[in-house]
Structures are given as structure tokens and as C-alpha cells.
Scaffold this motif. Structure first.
Motif, short mmCIF file in Angstrom:
data_model
loop_
_atom_site.label_atom_id
_atom_site.label_comp_id
_atom_site.label_asym_id
_atom_site.label_seq_id
_atom_site.Cartn_x
_atom_site.Cartn_y
_atom_site.Cartn_z
N ARG A 290 0.87 -1.07 0.20
CA ARG A 290 -0.11 0.15 -0.05
C ARG A 290 0.79 1.20 -0.02
O ARG A 290 1.93 1.33 0.84
N VAL A 291 0.52 2.23 -0.85
CA VAL A 291 1.47 3.36 -1.02
C VAL A 291 0.45 4.47 0.23
O VAL A 291 -0.43 4.73 0.00
N LEU A 292 1.27 4.65 1.36
CA LEU A 292 0.58 5.22 2.37
C LEU A 292 0.82 6.91 2.23
O LEU A 292 -0.03 7.67 2.44
N ILE A 293 2.07 7.27 1.76
CA ILE A 293 2.15 8.64 1.27
C ILE A 293 3.14 8.55 0.12
O ILE A 293 4.16 7.90 0.26
N GLY A 294 2.74 9.36 -0.82
CA GLY A 294 3.81 9.20 -1.95
C GLY A 294 3.62 10.69 -2.97
O GLY A 294 2.94 11.58 -2.44
N LYS A 295 3.80 10.53 -4.05
CA LYS A 295 3.59 11.54 -4.98
C LYS A 295 2.29 12.18 -5.05
O LYS A 295 2.14 13.46 -5.07
N ALA A 296 1.18 11.19 -5.07
CA ALA A 296 -0.26 11.83 -5.10
C ALA A 296 -0.19 12.82 -3.88
O ALA A 296 -1.31 13.61 -3.91
N ASP A 297 0.34 12.81 -2.93
CA ASP A 297 0.17 13.46 -1.60
C ASP A 297 1.17 14.63 -1.62
O ASP A 297 1.10 15.34 -0.39
N GLY A 298 1.73 14.86 -2.48
CA GLY A 298 2.86 15.94 -2.76
C GLY A 298 3.99 15.77 -2.08
O GLY A 298 4.83 16.41 -1.72
N ALA A 299 4.29 14.42 -1.62
CA ALA A 299 5.68 13.87 -1.18
C ALA A 299 6.85 13.80 -2.20
O ALA A 299 6.75 13.04 -2.89
N ASP A 300 7.59 14.93 -2.37
CA ASP A 300 8.51 15.18 -3.38
C ASP A 300 9.86 14.39 -3.09
O ASP A 300 10.74 14.61 -3.95
N HIS A 301 10.03 13.85 -1.89
CA HIS A 301 11.39 13.38 -1.83
C HIS A 301 11.36 11.96 -1.20
O HIS A 301 12.44 11.39 -1.11
N PHE A 302 10.18 11.37 -0.78
CA PHE A 302 10.33 9.98 -0.23
C PHE A 302 8.83 9.50 -0.60
O PHE A 302 7.76 10.05 -0.92
N CYS A 303 8.75 7.90 -0.42
CA CYS A 303 7.54 7.24 -0.39
C CYS A 303 7.34 6.26 0.64
O CYS A 303 8.26 5.80 1.01
N MET A 304 6.45 6.41 1.27
CA MET A 304 5.97 5.55 2.68
C MET A 304 5.13 4.34 2.12
O MET A 304 4.11 4.66 1.66
N ARG A 305 5.66 3.31 2.33
CA ARG A 305 4.81 2.01 1.84
C ARG A 305 4.43 1.22 2.87
O ARG A 305 5.46 0.87 3.92
N MET A 306 3.41 0.41 3.05
CA MET A 306 3.25 -0.59 4.00
C MET A 306 3.33 -2.01 3.11
O MET A 306 2.62 -1.90 2.30
N ILE A 307 4.28 -2.72 3.50
CA ILE A 307 4.35 -4.20 2.68
C ILE A 307 3.66 -5.20 4.02
O ILE A 307 4.05 -5.19 5.11
N GLU A 308 2.77 -6.12 3.47
CA GLU A 308 2.31 -7.03 4.09
C GLU A 308 2.62 -8.51 3.43
O GLU A 308 2.54 -8.69 2.27
N VAL A 309 3.52 -9.38 4.29
CA VAL A 309 3.90 -10.65 3.67
C VAL A 309 3.09 -11.89 4.54
O VAL A 309 3.14 -11.77 5.90
N ALA A 310 2.24 -12.44 3.83
CA ALA A 310 1.32 -13.52 4.36
C ALA A 310 2.19 -14.43 5.06
O ALA A 310 3.30 -14.88 4.60
N PRO A 311 1.65 -15.40 5.93
CA PRO A 311 2.43 -16.33 6.35
C PRO A 311 2.99 -17.41 5.25
O PRO A 311 2.20 -17.71 4.64
N GLY A 312 4.23 -17.67 5.32
CA GLY A 312 4.86 -18.40 4.24
C GLY A 312 5.02 -17.40 3.15
O GLY A 312 5.84 -18.15 1.97
N GLY A 313 4.89 -16.23 3.34
CA GLY A 313 5.08 -15.38 1.97
C GLY A 313 6.53 -15.20 1.93
O GLY A 313 7.38 -15.16 2.75
#
Length: 116
Positions: free
Chosen positions: A25-48
């Protein structure tokens, strides 16, 4: 300013030849005006698995919940809630969920890296 619950962002399945059980999930990115970084939430399922890979940008990871392991310099390191990792440019790395619940991590990447 943006304040949200991360669950309000729809997850996107991430796929690669040997990747499975991973959403992002892109939590904060270019669409929010974040010009220097992107914050993502990554979810790895059991066994993923996020397979071994490398790229020309650094990133930082904060492990929020679950249990897993991170490949660092050819060795596996256990990670869990509160673990923090810095992955320099061109460092080979991989993540595996070794527990019975989702492994959730926040991943910060620079603006020139793909958001997901």
C-alpha cells in the motif's frame, strides 16, 4: 497534511517470478505531494516471500508486527515487531515470513524509486 488509517488504502498484490503472498500500500507518495520519499506498508502473508533482489536505491524498513527473517550479506537475520533495517543501494536482500500471522513492515524509498 494527510492523516489516515493505513487500512483505508487498498492493498495491491505484488508479483514477481518467485514472489508470493505479498501486498503493498502506498501510504504517502507523489499523489500526496511528497517530493522526496514514499512510505509504503508491505504485508507478507504467512509463508510469503519477497525473493532475493537488489536495486540502485537505499531504503529503510520498520517491522511493525509478525515474525520473519531478512537476508543481509548472505545471512538470515530474524526480524519482528520493533526491528529496523537500513538497506543500502545495490545490496542483495530478501524477506520471508516465518510466523503464523502477517508480517507488516513500513518501507521508505526515495522519490525516484517505484512507489510499488
Amino acid at each position: 497534511m494527510k492523516i489516515i488509517d493505513y487500512k483505508d488504502v487498498l492493498p495491491r498484490e505484488l508479483t514477481a517470478a518467485t514472489m508470493h503472498g505479498v501486498t503493498g500500500r502506498v501510504l504517502i507518495g507523489k499523489a500526496d505531494g511528497a517530493d522526496h520519499f514514499c512510505m509504503r506498508m508491505i504485508e507478507v502473508a504467512p509463508g510469503g516471500v519477497i525473493p532475493r533482489h537488489k536495486h540502485p536505491w537505499e531504503h529503510q524498513q520498520f517491522f511493525h508486527s509478525g515474525q520473519g527473517r531478512l537476508l543481509r550479506d548472505g545471512d538470515w537475520v530474524d526480524v519482528g515487531p520493533g526491528s529496523v533495517a537500513y538497506i543500502p543501494p545495490d545490496a542483495e536482500h530478501s524477506i520471508e515470513n516465518t510466523g503464523g500471522e502477517p508480517l507488516l513492515l513500513i518501507c521508505l524509498v526515495p522519490d525516484f524509486a517505484p512507489e510499488l
